[in-house]
Design a protein around this motif. Structure first.
Motif, PDB file in Angstrom:
ATOM      1  N   GLU A  92      45.351 -31.550  -6.648  1.00 47.51           N
ATOM      2  CA  GLU A  92      46.308 -31.201  -5.603  1.00 47.51           C
ATOM      3  C   GLU A  92      47.015 -32.448  -5.072  1.00 47.51           C
ATOM      4  N   GLN A  93      46.256 -33.554  -4.952  1.00 48.37           N
ATOM      5  CA  GLN A  93      46.846 -34.801  -4.451  1.00 48.37           C
ATOM      6  C   GLN A  93      47.878 -35.364  -5.428  1.00 48.37           C
ATOM      7  N   VAL A  94      47.531 -35.362  -6.711  1.00 50.14           N
ATOM      8  CA  VAL A  94      48.465 -35.840  -7.728  1.00 50.14           C
ATOM      9  C   VAL A  94      49.682 -34.922  -7.782  1.00 50.14           C
ATOM     10  N   GLY A  95      49.445 -33.623  -7.725  1.00 51.01           N
ATOM     11  CA  GLY A  95      50.542 -32.668  -7.733  1.00 51.01           C
ATOM     12  C   GLY A  95      51.508 -32.894  -6.586  1.00 51.01           C
ATOM     13  N   ALA A  96      50.967 -33.192  -5.408  1.00 52.00           N
ATOM     14  CA  ALA A  96      51.826 -33.445  -4.237  1.00 52.00           C
ATOM     15  C   ALA A  96      52.709 -34.662  -4.456  1.00 52.00           C
ATOM     16  N   ARG A  97      52.156 -35.691  -5.082  1.00 50.57           N
ATOM     17  CA  ARG A  97      52.943 -36.901  -5.361  1.00 50.57           C
ATOM     18  C   ARG A  97      54.051 -36.600  -6.371  1.00 50.57           C
ATOM     19  N   LEU A  98      53.751 -35.797  -7.361  1.00 49.10           N
ATOM     20  CA  LEU A  98      54.768 -35.447  -8.360  1.00 49.10           C
ATOM     21  C   LEU A  98      55.878 -34.613  -7.726  1.00 49.10           C
ATOM     22  N   LEU A  99      55.501 -33.670  -6.883  1.00 43.45           N
ATOM     23  CA  LEU A  99      56.489 -32.785  -6.267  1.00 43.45           C
ATOM     24  C   LEU A  99      57.335 -33.505  -5.220  1.00 43.45           C
ATOM     25  N   ALA A 100      56.833 -34.619  -4.704  1.00 43.63           N
ATOM     26  CA  ALA A 100      57.609 -35.425  -3.753  1.00 43.63           C
ATOM     27  C   ALA A 100      58.512 -36.425  -4.463  1.00 43.63           C
ATOM     28  N   SER A 101      58.387 -36.505  -5.775  1.00 49.13           N
ATOM     29  CA  SER A 101      59.215 -37.403  -6.585  1.00 49.13           C
ATOM     30  C   SER A 101      60.383 -36.620  -7.179  1.00 49.13           C
ATOM     31  N   PRO A 102      61.322 -37.313  -7.844  1.00 50.07           N
ATOM     32  CA  PRO A 102      62.455 -36.592  -8.457  1.00 50.07           C
ATOM     33  C   PRO A 102      62.152 -36.036  -9.855  1.00 50.07           C
ATOM     34  N   LEU A 103      60.877 -35.906 -10.217  1.00 52.02           N
ATOM     35  CA  LEU A 103      60.515 -35.392 -11.542  1.00 52.02           C
ATOM     36  C   LEU A 103      61.115 -34.010 -11.772  1.00 52.02           C
ATOM     37  N   LYS A 104      61.788 -33.867 -12.908  1.00 51.34           N
ATOM     38  CA  LYS A 104      62.456 -32.605 -13.213  1.00 51.34           C
ATOM     39  C   LYS A 104      61.659 -31.724 -14.175  1.00 51.34           C
ATOM     40  N   ARG A 105      60.803 -32.362 -15.012  1.00 51.19           N
ATOM     41  CA  ARG A 105      60.071 -31.570 -16.008  1.00 51.19           C
ATOM     42  C   ARG A 105      58.665 -32.118 -16.193  1.00 51.19           C
ATOM     43  N   LEU A 106      57.681 -31.229 -16.085  1.00 54.86           N
ATOM     44  CA  LEU A 106      56.286 -31.576 -16.343  1.00 54.86           C
ATOM     45  C   LEU A 106      55.752 -30.650 -17.426  1.00 54.86           C
ATOM     46  N   ARG A 107      55.219 -31.252 -18.484  1.00 50.94           N
ATOM     47  CA  ARG A 107      54.621 -30.473 -19.574  1.00 50.94           C
ATOM     48  C   ARG A 107      53.106 -30.559 -19.476  1.00 50.94           C
ATOM     49  N   ILE A 108      52.447 -29.404 -19.397  1.00 52.98           N
ATOM     50  CA  ILE A 108      50.991 -29.345 -19.333  1.00 52.98           C
ATOM     51  C   ILE A 108      50.485 -28.848 -20.685  1.00 52.98           C
ATOM     52  N   CYS A 109      49.735 -29.691 -21.370  1.00 53.95           N
ATOM     53  CA  CYS A 109      49.301 -29.387 -22.736  1.00 53.95           C
ATOM     54  C   CYS A 109      48.014 -28.571 -22.716  1.00 53.95           C
ATOM     55  N   VAL A 110      48.153 -27.265 -22.567  1.00 57.82           N
ATOM     56  CA  VAL A 110      47.011 -26.351 -22.602  1.00 57.82           C
ATOM     57  C   VAL A 110      46.613 -26.106 -24.059  1.00 57.82           C
ATOM     58  N   ASP A 111      47.589 -25.852 -24.915  1.00 57.70           N
ATOM     59  CA  ASP A 111      47.462 -25.803 -26.380  1.00 57.70           C
ATOM     60  C   ASP A 111      46.790 -24.547 -26.920  1.00 57.70           C
ATOM     61  N   SER A 112      45.728 -24.078 -26.298  1.00 53.94           N
ATOM     62  CA  SER A 112      45.031 -22.885 -26.796  1.00 53.94           C
ATOM     63  C   SER A 112      44.503 -22.076 -25.625  1.00 53.94           C
ATOM     64  N   VAL A 113      44.511 -20.761 -25.782  1.00 50.72           N
ATOM     65  CA  VAL A 113      43.925 -19.888 -24.765  1.00 50.72           C
ATOM     66  C   VAL A 113      42.474 -19.548 -25.099  1.00 50.72           C
ATOM     67  N   ASN A 114      41.981 -20.084 -26.192  1.00 60.09           N
ATOM     68  CA  ASN A 114      40.623 -19.793 -26.659  1.00 60.09           C
ATOM     69  C   ASN A 114      39.685 -20.938 -26.272  1.00 60.09           C
ATOM     70  N   PRO A 115      38.699 -20.692 -25.415  1.00 57.71           N
ATOM     71  CA  PRO A 115      37.801 -21.776 -24.988  1.00 57.71           C
ATOM     72  C   PRO A 115      36.954 -22.352 -26.111  1.00 57.71           C
ATOM     73  N   GLN A 116      36.839 -21.629 -27.217  1.00 57.98           N
ATOM     74  CA  GLN A 116      36.116 -22.168 -28.370  1.00 57.98           C
ATOM     75  C   GLN A 116      37.003 -23.076 -29.223  1.00 57.98           C
ATOM     76  N   ILE A 117      38.300 -22.794 -29.257  1.00 53.95           N
ATOM     77  CA  ILE A 117      39.240 -23.589 -30.048  1.00 53.95           C
ATOM     78  C   ILE A 117      39.690 -24.837 -29.295  1.00 53.95           C
ATOM     79  N   TYR A 118      39.884 -24.707 -27.994  1.00 50.10           N
ATOM     80  CA  TYR A 118      40.426 -25.801 -27.182  1.00 50.10           C
ATOM     81  C   TYR A 118      39.712 -27.145 -27.404  1.00 50.10           C
ATOM     82  N   PRO A 119      38.375 -27.210 -27.440  1.00 49.50           N
ATOM     83  CA  PRO A 119      37.710 -28.510 -27.613  1.00 49.50           C
ATOM     84  C   PRO A 119      37.973 -29.169 -28.961  1.00 49.50           C
ATOM     85  N   HIS A 120      38.370 -28.384 -29.957  1.00 51.84           N
ATOM     86  CA  HIS A 120      38.700 -28.963 -31.258  1.00 51.84           C
ATOM     87  C   HIS A 120      40.054 -29.669 -31.217  1.00 51.84           C
ATOM     88  N   ILE A 121      40.893 -29.275 -30.288  1.00 48.76           N
ATOM     89  CA  ILE A 121      42.206 -29.906 -30.127  1.00 48.76           C
ATOM     90  C   ILE A 121      42.126 -31.027 -29.094  1.00 48.76           C
TER      91      ILE A 121
END
Length: 309
Positions: A92-121
C-alpha cells in the motif's frame, strides 16, 4: 543530425537486484554485479536521454524496479516511462508513492492464474501474496488515470489459460483503468526451446540497433537482450550517448553484425545459432517489429500455435 534516431527505444535499469529468480530470466547467473544505480547517474541519464530528444520506454532491464528506493523520483524525471513489476513488493505504501507520481502505466506480471504453474514461471514468488497485493492496488488505484496492465504469459505451461480467467480472478469489470495484456515469454539468456519460450531465428529485434539500454552501473548496450552486458558500447559515467554511438567501437560492432561475425558479438551469435540468415526472414521480422502494438499482438497469437504442437 542526432547520432541516435528518435525512434530508438531506451531502457534504464534502476537496479539489477530482484526478489525472484524467474524461469526465463538470466538473473540467477548474471555475469555482472547486483546493484542500484547511483542517483547522480540517474540524473545524468535524464539529461542525456531527453537532451537528444529521446523518450524512455521502461524503467528496468534486469531487476525489480520497485526495489529502487527512489522509484517515484525516477518516475518524475521520466514521466513518459512505464514500469513493469512482479508485484510482490507493491505494498500500500509503495502504491501510494506510485499514484502520487506522474506514472502513466504499470504492468503487473501475474503470468498465470494457476497456483501450481505460477512458481515454474516466477520462481520464489508467493502466488497468494501476489493476488492480495494486486487486488489491493486495484482498489487503491480505482478512478486514478494510471493504466494498469495485468500480464498473462503465453507459453506451453499456460496455453489453456484465457484472458477471461484473469479478468474473473481480479474482477476487472469494476476497474476501468485495468486490462489484461498477453505477452509471449522470451529468453534473455540462451536461445533454446523450453516450456516457457521458443527459439529465435536471427535477430529478434529485426535490426542491430533498436535499443539503448543503460545498466545500473552506467554501462550501455545496444540491445535489450544483452542481459549480461557482453556487447557494451560505452559507459555513461565517462561518455555521452553521442560519443558512444558515433565511436569507432560502435561502427566496428555494427560492421561485424552486417558480415555475421559473432567473434565479438556473442549475444547476437546466440540469437542466430538456429539460422535466420535469409533476407526474406529478416525483412518479415523487421516489418513485424515496426507494426502497431495491436497488430503485433495478433501476429504473436498466430505464432503461438507452436506451443500446441
Amino acid at each position: 543530425m542526432n547520432a541516435i534516431p528518435r525512434h530508438i527505444k531506451v531502457g534504464l535499469e534502476l537496479t539489477s537486484k530482484c526478489n525472484l529468480r524467474c524461469g526465463m530470466c538470466p538473473l540467477p547467473v548474471l555475469r555482472r554485479p547486483y546493484e542500484d544505480m547511483e542517483w547522480p547517474l540517474v540524473e545524468r541519464a535524464e539529461r542525456e536521454i531527453h537532451g537528444l530528444g529521446l523518450k524512455l520506454k521502461w524503467l528496468h532491464e534486469m531487476g525489480e524496479p520497485l526495489l529502487y528506493s527512489r522509484i517515484d523520483d525516477a518516475i518524475r524525471l521520466f514521466p513518459e516511462a512505464s514500469v513493469s513489476t512482479n508485484g510482490l513488493v507493491l505494498t500500500e505504501q509503495v502504491g501510494a508513492r506510485l499514484l502520487a507520481s506522474p506514472l502513466k502505466r504499470l504492468r503487473i506480471c501475474v503470468d498465470s492464474v494457476n497456483p501450481q504453474i505460477y512458481p515454474h514461471i516466477r520462481t520464489g514468488g508467493d502466488f497468494d501474496k501476489l493476488l492480495d497485493l494486486t487486488r489491493q492496488f486495484l482498489v487503491q488505484a480505482k478512478g486514478h488515470p494510471i493504466r494498469i496492465e495485468i500480464q498473462k504469459m503465453r507459453s506451453r505451461l499456460t496455453i489453456e489459460e484465457t484472458v477471461d480467467d484473469f479478468k474473473k480472478l481480479f474482477d476487472l469489470k469494476q476497474y476501468k483503468n485495468a486490462r489484461v495484456i498477453e505477452r509471449t515469454c522470451e529468453a534473455f539468456d540462451v536461445n533454446d526451446e523450453t516450456d516457457l519460450h521458443g527459439k529465435f531465428y536471427g535477430c529478434v529485434q529485426g535490426a542491430f540497433f533498436t535499443w539503448v539500454v543503460i545498466f545500473a552501473d552506467g554501462r550501455v548496450t545496444h540491445c535489450c537482450y544483452d542481459a549480461h552486458g557482453d556487447q557494451i558500447v560505452g559507459d555513461l559515467k565517462t561518455q555521452s550517448l553521442t560519443e558512444m554511438f558515433t565511436s569507432p567501437r560502435f561502427a566496428a560492432m555494427k560492421a561485424a553484425f552486417e558480415r555475421r561475425d559473432w567473434t565479438a558479438l556473442p549475444r547476437c551469435g546466440e540469437c542466430f545459432k538456429h539460422g535466420g540468415e535469409s533476407q526474406a526472414f529478416n525483412s518479415v521480422l523487421t516489418a513485424v517489429q515496426n507494426m502497431p502494438d495491436v497488430a503485433k499482438t495478433l501476429v504473436r497469437k498466430v505464432l503461438d500455435v507452436r506451443y500446441r504442437t
